[in-house]
Scaffold this active site. Structure first.
Site, PDB file in Angstrom:
ATOM      1  N   ARG A 292      -9.806   5.617  -2.998  1.00  0.00           N
ATOM      2  CA  ARG A 292      -9.280   4.641  -2.055  1.00  0.00           C
ATOM      3  C   ARG A 292      -9.084   5.286  -0.692  1.00  0.00           C
ATOM      4  NH1 ARG A 292      -7.838  -0.196  -3.808  1.00  0.00           N
ATOM      5  NH2 ARG A 292      -7.708  -0.557  -6.052  1.00  0.00           N
TER       6      ARG A 292
ATOM      7  N   HIS B 118       0.839  -1.191   0.000  1.00  0.00           N
ATOM      8  CA  HIS B 118       0.000   0.000   0.000  1.00  0.00           C
ATOM      9  C   HIS B 118       0.881   1.252   0.000  1.00  0.00           C
ATOM     10  CE1 HIS B 118      -3.154  -2.708   0.388  1.00  0.00           C
ATOM     11  NE2 HIS B 118      -3.981  -2.007   1.137  1.00  0.00           N
TER      12      HIS B 118
ATOM     13  N   ARG C  58      -5.252  -3.336   9.074  1.00  0.00           N
ATOM     14  CA  ARG C  58      -5.037  -2.012   9.658  1.00  0.00           C
ATOM     15  C   ARG C  58      -4.091  -1.187   8.783  1.00  0.00           C
ATOM     16  NH1 ARG C  58      -6.759  -1.532  14.884  1.00  0.00           N
ATOM     17  NH2 ARG C  58      -7.312  -3.441  15.979  1.00  0.00           N
TER      18      ARG C  58
ATOM     19  N   GLU D  98     -15.146  -5.201   4.404  1.00  0.00           N
ATOM     20  CA  GLU D  98     -14.543  -3.875   4.529  1.00  0.00           C
ATOM     21  C   GLU D  98     -15.511  -2.719   4.376  1.00  0.00           C
ATOM     22  OE1 GLU D  98     -11.618  -3.256   1.428  1.00  0.00           O
ATOM     23  OE2 GLU D  98     -12.570  -4.763   0.171  1.00  0.00           O
TER      24      GLU D  98
ATOM     25  N   ASP E 102     -11.906   1.038   4.531  1.00  0.00           N
ATOM     26  CA  ASP E 102     -13.109   1.381   3.784  1.00  0.00           C
ATOM     27  C   ASP E 102     -14.329   1.484   4.685  1.00  0.00           C
ATOM     28  OD1 ASP E 102     -12.703   1.530   0.705  1.00  0.00           O
ATOM     29  OD2 ASP E 102     -11.425  -0.119   1.349  1.00  0.00           O
TER      30      ASP E 102
ATOM     31  N   ARG F 114      -4.585 -11.198  -3.717  1.00  0.00           N
ATOM     32  CA  ARG F 114      -5.819 -10.469  -3.401  1.00  0.00           C
ATOM     33  C   ARG F 114      -6.442  -9.959  -4.684  1.00  0.00           C
ATOM     34  NH1 ARG F 114      -7.726  -5.058  -0.296  1.00  0.00           N
ATOM     35  NH2 ARG F 114      -6.078  -4.023  -1.465  1.00  0.00           N
TER      36      ARG F 114
END
Length: 954
Positions: A785, A176, A654, A575, A616, A461
């Site tokens: 996002r 990320h 997290r 989420e 999210d 994912r």
């Protein structure tokens, strides 16, 4: 003659001017053992002086005078907070040229980075002082302290040992995009940290001390001369390599050190040491496997990343084996060891004779052409060395597209193949009475259990909707219509019929017309042939229904290479608020499904993993509602799993910021609902958090300790009785907060327009900090996002996503209800954790800075809306203080307060540079003019610097 350090020449007069800044650290001395804060302040002052000297030598005197004026005014504002000083700084910055704006941004960004490093060093130094008995710890998370606490509460050493040896924390390092600082700069900062530690902790000669000071200057000069701006976006492979660098830099050594330290602590408390097969930690990664919204993560990227992971692991293991080969010169061994060597030699001889391949003739560092046959450990280690070298060469050939060199040595495939001979050597040393020599062997065993043969297991994912579209391509091809158009009942019925049959559905050679669908199916084909040791879980993001899980299970089976192939565990990611609220239906349907229940039993020992998303859900309904729905969802899922005889494990998604579920992990773990840890915790580690947790060796071991002790305490803690009135209060607060949050963010017509004027949201892409696009698809806030959503508000110091709705909910409470809320804060760990984290973020907020963004960037007709939001910020601060009973924010958390204060002085100029750069950029774009490179760089560096100063990105 000038002295030199790191190839940089220095005038000897520099040393005398610098020595006064060391602040009482005399040659041969060490940091003050009583006053812990002064050394931190003196380190920051030393680094500031050195950095300003570096800059002074590089820029014109007139420009340097402006930089020093801004620095002086910022320091004054930090102390006095006078409006006139704020205005003066803003005016000075507003009159700078683009090149001068860039210099101001670079200077204060660099100071933020070195202040961070000084604070990290302070934490390490303070811990070492505590271990020497020179002071108390402010955070009680050390193994010794926690064991003492647990024994005092009545837990026996045997009970503690039993729980500890079976627990596992799995850390999933993600790609990320939240690390704004370039890896090149981080390397310089690590060198600065090493020098600072040496200055404080070694009995130094004057020459050694001088060299360290010169070294600091050299690293700071290199830091200043390195471009802060990433000129290109990283690729997914770059991200994977960055994660491996984190593992190699500190974690590789931290794991065995922590295991040894834990064993010593257990012995001090009359408990047995951990068995060698204890697995306190596992490490996984999303870099190269997370294709959710990232078109650059392809099946070939996944193959390459797995090969890179294997290659880097082989290089590290090869180095350790060569060290052992040199050191373990014992010339006797157990009968088991000797017989094992004979068996290996016979197998190798037979293979060479049959296949005609030759023994590897590699030029090793030690014993490259001869190993004494009378030294059985070296004989076995030479065999391991050959196999590990073959493993390395095999992976290297795979990456280069060439053939590996012919050799009789087989590459390692499974970690068990490496563990077996290591355990043979360990047992031999114990049998011969030489267990004292086994330390390097047990260290290597600990590494194999933690890192396997790949350093990190790669998760896959993908968004659930992508699987649905791929399945639609299949059903349309076979004449059944569009799977995407079917309702949930029809999907479940169809998938059940497919799973109950052994006939394949997908025709051989079938290629969907859609590139996205083809990529999804190619991914399943790719992972089917990789072997399970390299891969972790298959995470289904935006998972809403049971069919989203069954579909992935079906596609894995469809592409399985054989009937005995083991699938990846399918992990639904819940989420959004809606997904969390419907979790009971999702899990109960799956657990009641005969095929799926048998699938869990056959492949995963009746264990189901569920990932809960903080990011999210927070963007969807606000932080308070997100936290409460996550809590209730976990409670509900645990009850359903117990009813069906399933062991439920949670994967916590997290982020680094509180708005995305981040914050002090020890506190977060202890605030989880009962029965949700159970000896296992899986959690994401993202971006800047990797640096904060693992950037330095001392931080890495401390991080491992923090997680271990928190999970241990959570497993042995007595359940907190949650009173019905507490739940009623939370339901009321959540409803009020959710309603207000949604009204502002999703229903207020001015919100999106204001958001895009008042924040640098549109400019975040200039940072080039991640390979993934900012949005899943085109649209408004709902498509943004969670990372850029949080990032944008953090930059302006408003931190809106963290607190919006909370103040309104609390303000609507009666005095009697507030009394209950205060009691909840004192008695309920979940509630206390929530408010402590909110308080930490509010301490970083700055309404005056946020108002300046509005004044300079927001149209006048929208400025009243910004004023309303800042009024809400002031209100929430008041209500949070009323709840916690503090007079000022962070009064009860001196560690966090110190960390924020250390960086605050350097933040304001960065915000003011950012506002000015945004204003000029937008004006130039309106006119259609070309943007000066220096202006864009000033903006980018300001964003990076604010992230560093606040220690939050997304």
């Amino acid at each position: 003659m000038p002295r030199s350090a790191n190839n940089v020449s220095w005038d000897t007069g520099l040393l005398s001017s610098l020595n006064s800044n060391i602040g009482g650290i005399k040659p041969g001395g060490r940091a003050d053992s009583v006053d812990f804060l002064s050394p931190l302040k003196k380190d920051v002052a030393l680094l500031r002086g050195l950095l300003f000297d570096v800059v002074r030598a590089q820029v014109p005197a007139e420009t340097m005078e402006k930089l020093e004026i801004i620095s002086k005014l910022s320091s004054e504002f930090h102390v006095e907070a006078e409006d006139a000083t704020f205005t003066s700084i803003a005016g000075t910055i507003g009159n700078l040229s683009e090149e001068e704006l860039q210099l101001v941004a670079s200077l204060f960004s660099s100071m933020s980075n070195v202040a961070n490093i000084a604070e990290y060093v302070h934490r390490i130094r303070r811990r070492r002082s505590y271990e020497r008995g020179e002071g108390a710890m402010l955070t009680h998370t050390s193994v010794d302290e926690v064991l003492r606490e647990l024994v005092k509460k009545g837990h026996s050493p045997e009970e503690i040992h039993t729980v500890l040896k079976s627990q596992t924390v799995e850390m999933v390092l993600t790609a990320h995009p939240t690390q704004a600082v370039r890896r090149s700069l981080l390397s310089k900062l690590h060198h600065i940290a090493d020098n600072l530690l040496d200055l404080h902790d070694k009995a130094l000669t004057p020459n050694e001390r001088d060299d360290l000071i010169l070294g600091l200057g050299a690293h700071l000069r290199s830091l200043w001369r390195t471009d802060e701006v990433r000129r290109t976006k990283p690729t997914p492979t770059d991200e994977a390599r960055n994660i491996l660098q984190v593992i190699e830099h500190t974690v590789w050594d931290a794991v065995p050190i922590f295991v040894r330290d834990t064993n010593k602590a257990l012995q001090r408390h009359n408990a047995d040491v951990l068995p060698l097969d204890a697995r306190l930690f596992l490490f996984s990664s999303w870099a190269g496997g997370d294709r959710d919204g990232n078109p650059f993560v392809t099946p070939q990227v996944t193959r390459d990343v797995v090969a890179i992971n294997r290659y880097r692991a082989a290089v590290l293991y090869l180095s350790e084996i060569e060290h052992l080969l040199f050191d373990l010169s014992v010339h006797y061994g157990s009968d088991e060891l000797k017989a094992y060597n004979v068996t290996l030699q016979e197998a190798e001889d037979a293979k060479t004779k049959t296949a005609g391949s030759e023994k590897a003739n590699l030029k090793y560092k030690e014993f490259w052409n001869h190993v004494p046959p009378t030294e059985p450990y070296r004989v076995l280690l030479s065999h391991l060395r050959d196999r590990m070298a073959a493993t390395r060469d095999h992976c290297e050939a795979q990456l280069s597209g060439s053939q590996p060199p012919a050799t009789s040595a087989e590459p390692f495939v499974e970690a068990a193949e490496l563990l077996e001979p290591l355990m043979v050597m360990y047992r031999s040393l114990v049998d011969q009475g030489d267990e004292l020599l086994s330390g390097p062997i047990t260290d290597l065993v600990a590494r194999v259990h933690a890192f396997g043969l790949t350093l990190v297991k790669l998760d896959i994912r993908q968004e659930g909707e992508q699987h649905t579209q791929a399945m639609s391509a299949i059903t349309e091809f076979v004449g059944l219509g569009s799977y995407a158009d079917w309702d949930e009942a029809k999907r479940m019925e169809y998938l059940t019929s497919l799973l109950s049959s052994k006939r394949p559905l997908i025709p051989r050679g079938f290629v969907p017309e859609s590139d996205k669908a083809a990529d999804v199916l190619d991914t399943f084909e790719t992972i089917a042939g990789m072997g399970r040791e390299a891969l972790g879980a298959y995470v289904v993001s935006m998972c809403f229904t049971p069919s989203d899980v069954l579909l992935v299970a079906f596609l894995q089976r469809e592409y399985a290479t054989s009937a005995d192939s083991k699938p990846l565990r399918v992990v639904p990611l819940l989420e959004t608020i809606g997904a969390l609220q419907s979790c009971s239906t999702t899990l109960s349907t799956l657990f009641a499904h005969p095929w799926y229940r048998q699938y869990l039993s056959d492949n995963f020992d009746d264990v189901q993993e569920v990932m809960v998303g903080y990011s999210d859900s927070g963007k969807d309904g606000g932080r308070l509602t997100s936290a409460w729905e996550l809590y209730k969802a976990q409670e509900a899922m645990v009850a359903i799993a117990e009813e069906h005889g399933v062991c439920l494990r949670f994967f916590h998604g997290r982020g680094g910021t509180v708005g995305r579920g981040g914050g002090p992990q020890h506190l977060a773990i202890l605030s989880q609902p009962p029965k949700t840890i159970n000896g296992y915790l899986r959690v994401t580690i993202q971006g800047e958090v990797m640096e904060q947790d693992f950037g330095l060796a001392g931080l890495a071991t401390r991080t491992l300790e923090t997680y271990t002790t928190a999970v241990l305490k959570a497993d042995l803690a007595s359940e907190v009785s949650i009173k019905p009135e507490w739940r009623a209060v939370m339901d009321r607060l959540s409803t009020a907060s959710y309603t207000h949050y949604r009204r502002i963010v999703h229903e207020e017509p001015r919100f999106v327009e204001y958001f895009r004027f008042a924040t640098p949201e549109q400019e975040l892409g200039l940072l080039n900090i991640g390979s993934r696009p900012q949005k899943r698809k085109a649209g408004g806030v709902e498509t943004l996002r969670a990372i850029p959503w949080i990032f944008a508000w953090t930059q302006t110091r408003l931190h809106l996503p963290v607190w919006l709705g909370l103040g309104t909910a609390l303000a609507a409470s009666s005095e009697e209800q507030m009394a209950t809320i205060r009691a909840m804060y004192k008695e309920w760990p979940f509630f206390k954790s929530f408010f402590d984290l909110i308080e930490m973020v509010l301490a970083k907020a700055d309404a005056q800075t946020s108002a300046h963004y509005d004044t300079e960037l927001v149209p006048k007709e929208l400025q009243s809306f910004g004023a309303e939001l800042r009024e809400l910020l002031c209100g929430v601060i008041s209500t949070v203080l009323d709840t916690t009973g503090a007079r000022q924010l962070l009064d009860k958390d001196p560690v966090q307060k110190r960390a924020i204060e250390t960086r605050r002085e350097w933040t304001l100029p960065l915000n003011l540079v950012q506002v000015e750069a945004l204003r000029r950029k937008r004006e130039l774009l309106t006119k259609g003019d070309t943007l000066p490179t220096a202006l864009v760089d000033a903006l980018v560096i300001s964003m990076k610097g604010i992230s560093s100063a606040l220690q939050n990105t997304g």
